[in-house]
Design an enzyme around this catalytic site. Structure first.
Site, short mmCIF file in Angstrom:
data_model
loop_
_atom_site.label_atom_id
_atom_site.label_comp_id
_atom_site.label_asym_id
_atom_site.label_seq_id
_atom_site.Cartn_x
_atom_site.Cartn_y
_atom_site.Cartn_z
N HIS A 45 -13.42 35.41 -64.90
CA HIS A 45 -12.55 36.12 -63.92
C HIS A 45 -13.30 37.60 -63.55
O HIS A 45 -13.82 38.36 -64.69
CB HIS A 45 -11.16 36.63 -64.56
CG HIS A 45 -10.16 35.11 -64.76
ND1 HIS A 45 -10.54 34.53 -65.95
CD2 HIS A 45 -9.85 34.22 -63.88
CE1 HIS A 45 -9.66 33.55 -65.92
NE2 HIS A 45 -9.22 33.34 -64.78
N ASP A 53 -17.30 37.05 -67.93
CA ASP A 53 -16.15 36.38 -67.91
C ASP A 53 -15.71 35.81 -66.63
O ASP A 53 -16.27 36.48 -65.64
CB ASP A 53 -14.71 37.47 -68.16
CG ASP A 53 -13.52 36.79 -68.52
OD1 ASP A 53 -13.17 36.84 -69.80
OD2 ASP A 53 -12.89 36.45 -67.44
N ASP A 77 -14.45 32.06 -71.24
CA ASP A 77 -13.53 31.25 -70.23
C ASP A 77 -14.35 30.37 -69.24
O ASP A 77 -13.88 29.94 -68.57
CB ASP A 77 -12.36 31.90 -69.77
CG ASP A 77 -12.53 33.31 -69.09
OD1 ASP A 77 -13.86 33.51 -69.29
OD2 ASP A 77 -11.69 33.73 -68.81
N HIS A 130 -9.04 43.63 -67.15
CA HIS A 130 -8.16 43.45 -66.04
C HIS A 130 -7.34 44.88 -66.05
O HIS A 130 -6.79 45.13 -64.85
CB HIS A 130 -7.09 42.42 -66.08
CG HIS A 130 -7.93 41.15 -65.68
ND1 HIS A 130 -8.91 40.81 -64.67
CD2 HIS A 130 -8.15 40.05 -66.55
CE1 HIS A 130 -9.41 39.60 -64.80
NE2 HIS A 130 -8.90 39.04 -65.73
#
Length: 633
Positions: free
Chosen positions: A389, A387, A478, A351
């Site tokens: 996200h 991931d 995740d 991120h």
């Protein structure tokens, strides 16, 4: 003759005597007699009462209302004979003693100076006030509560709900339950039965000595390299909040403990020595302001870049060590010194963009590794981000660089899922259009079949056409089953299969970098399954039986439609899947239509009305053939 008593009234009901309608006259003698008797009852004569004794009304107010400094009571006026005194609008809070010298003081008619009537009415009024209900007080026009003493008032203590936080997923649970309602973990669970930290440090020192001595271990070329250092465990949230932060040091401890329990690490893997990345290397990825901002946190006990991205005095060092390990692992793999590698690092990085830290990430480890691989000789680098996200930071860094292909599989939900980026039409900019491939899921609960189906029909065809020199995986776990943030359903077997598929690219030069994942059981078992594949295990999976969900197939079709412009090799796949989608959509419409036009119960197909049932609902074997045809396609 003089008769003395207490009279009082308030502004609302001041003229009590005026409200009486049934009084009769009494003569002065009777009035004097009754007054003398009332004084003798208190042990005082009438003359003593006239010479400054306290009236009954004053004693009543002192006994029942208290002698307040606000002036509830006043001293008895002078006892000299004066003319008739009228009681003019005296309030209840300003009670006075009045002398009445009238020869014809009347308690039976509307006389404002009638002492006896006023005394009776005062007692009736006080009794009425004591008997008032809450509703009466509410509708009362004037209510004076200034004399109430609220000094001892305290708020009612709120009801406290006892709860405990799961050591596995950090989710809160009520105190009366023994298992986590989110992940099912036992309240008294213990994760770290093995403590591999000491052995890891010992192996790191041993490998550092071998490197200094110039020894060449040929077996290292066929082994998996691991990047780990205990300094990364010092990165932790200092401020204690109402909920534990999901990105915590226990994530690394859980994975290391699982690898040690499986006998994989240390033992079958090689630990590379750790170092802090230099500022010059970071400036190839991030801006100077960003690098200095992260470094400045080393002078503060606790700080936050965003509401969920924390730092303490050790965070800058931990982030530099993580980036340094990823950089060295990439160089080691490209140079051929190691077959593949796994970076057991934190804080995560995908991120972190050019100028900002966010989403628990400080420095972008995958971007640092990609540029390090290119500096070591790799011309083209593939980054696969699974991931849950979207890696908005990695996409931002390379969206204009066509030597780095970025493919991300993530939850998107039309921008409602964090961080909101990664739509299917985000394909890169300028000459690098088509080198950002986003596979956005429209809902949660995505499992193994959808991910592997996307690998088969999107990731692998584009990756093989791109032909990278090294593949880097932003391996967030995740999306695993039981993760409190991802809420998807990928199993360790699913992660193992995806890793196995990627080993067929770039001659097996594969670097897996830990990103997210906040269920300790899920990330430890999933990471162990991935490392086993890196060591040579071949997970069994019947690829022909992979059938995606309806939402998954729709997302994959949208990606193929957009990417056809940049990767023509996808055209044949798109046509096949589009025909399958047409069958799925028509079958779904038929089922909805049949449900709307229900003509009979299910047992008709076994009775005399079987023909009617099959006419409207179709034959059972024809539906099975249809499903089988879809799977073979």
């Amino acid at each position: 003759m003089a008769s003395e008593t207490l009279c009082a009234s308030d502004q609302r009901g001041g003229n009590f005597c005026r409200e009486s309608k049934g009084h009769n006259e009494i003569n002065p003698g009777e009035s004097q007699k009754s007054f003398s008797c009332s004084c003798e009852c208190h042990g005082k004569s009438a003359s003593q009462a006239r010479n400054g004794s306290v009236s009954f009304g004053e004693r009543f107010h002192k006994d029942h209302l208290g002698d307040h400094s606000g002036g509830l009571l006043t001293e008895k006026s002078n006892q000299t004979d004066v003319g008739s005194e009228r009681l003019v609008g005296v309030s209840l809070s300003d009670v006075r003693t009045v002398t009445n010298a009238s020869e014809k003081a009347c308690l039976h008619e509307e006389h404002e100076s009638c002492d006896a009537c006023n005394s009776i009415k005062l007692q009736q009024y006080m009794k009425k006030q004591r008997n008032n209900t809450l509703q009466d007080l509410y509708f009362q026009e004037e209510y004076d509560d200034d004399d109430d003493d609220d000094s001892d008032w305290e708020p009612v203590s709120p009801f406290v709900i006892k709860k405990w936080f799961c050591a596995n997923c950090t989710m809160p649970n009520f105190d009366d339950v023994c298992h986590c309602e989110v992940c099912g973990e036992d309240r008294e669970c213990e994760f770290f039965r093995f403590d591999p930290i000491d052995s890891l440090v010992g192996q790191e020192a041993q490998m550092s000595n071998e490197t200094d001595a110039g020894s060449s271990d040929l077996s290292l070329r066929t082994r998996t390299a691991i990047g780990f250092d205990e300094k990364m465990l010092l990165h932790a949230e200092v401020e204690m909040k109402s909920h534990p932060h999901p990105e915590r040091p226990d994530r690394l401890r859980a994975i290391a403990s699982s690898l040690a329990a499986a006998g994989i690490f240390p033992g079958k893997c090689s630990l590379i020595p750790a170092r802090e990345i230099t500022q010059e290397e970071l400036l190839r990825v991030h801006s100077l302001d960003h690098v200095e901002a992260v470094q400045h946190t080393s002078h503060m006990l606790a700080s936050y870049f965003t509401s969920d991205t924390y730092a303490n005095e050790h965070s800058a060092c931990a982030a530099r060590v993580a980036a340094g390990l990823c950089s060295d692992l990439a160089r080691t793999i490209v140079s051929g010194s190691a077959k593949n590698g796994f970076a057991l690092v934190r804080p995560p990085g995908h991120h972190a963009g050019v100028r900002q830290a966010m989403g628990f990430c400080l420095h972008n480890n995958a971007a640092v590794a990609a540029l390090a691989a290119q500096s070591a000789g790799a011309k083209k680098v593939l980054i696969v981000d699974w991931d849950v996200h979207h890696g908005n930071g990695t996409q931002e860094i390379f969206e204009g660089n066509k030597s780095v292909l970025y493919i991300s599989l993530h939850r998107h939900e039309n921008g409602r899922f964090y961080p909101g980026t990664g739509a299917v039409d985000e394909v890169g900019i300028m000459d690098a259009e088509g080198f950002s491939v986003n596979i956005p899921w429209s809902c949660g609960g995505v499992g193994d079949n959808d991910y592997i189906y996307a690998f088969q029909h999107v990731v692998l065809p584009i990756a093989l056409e791109f032909a990278p020199d090294i593949t880097i995986v932003s391996a967030g776990f995740d999306a695993a089953r039981g993760d409190p943030l991802g809420c998807c359903d990928v199993t360790p077997a699913g992660y193992a299969q995806m890793t196995h598929l990627l080993t067929s690219i770039s001659e097996g030069k594969l670097l897996v970098i830990l990103e997210g994942g906040y269920n300790l059981r899920s990330i430890s078992t999933s990471a162990t399954a991935v490392v086993k594949v890196l060591l040579g295990d071949n997970p069994y999976c019947e690829m022909s039986d992979i059938v995606p969900s309806r939402a998954g197939l729709q997302a994959i079709l949208q990606v193929l439609k957009v990417q056809l412009k940049y990767w023509p090799i996808l055209k044949a796949t798109y046509l096949v899947l589009q025909s399958q989608w047409g069958l799925v959509a028509s079958d779904n419409r038929d089922q909805m239509k049949k449900r709307r036009h229900l003509v009979g119960p299910v047992w008709w197909k076994w009775g005399s009305k079987r023909f009617v049932y099959e006419l409207f609902y179709g034959r059972p074997h024809s539906r099975h053939v249809h499903v089988k045809r879809m799977r073979l396609g």
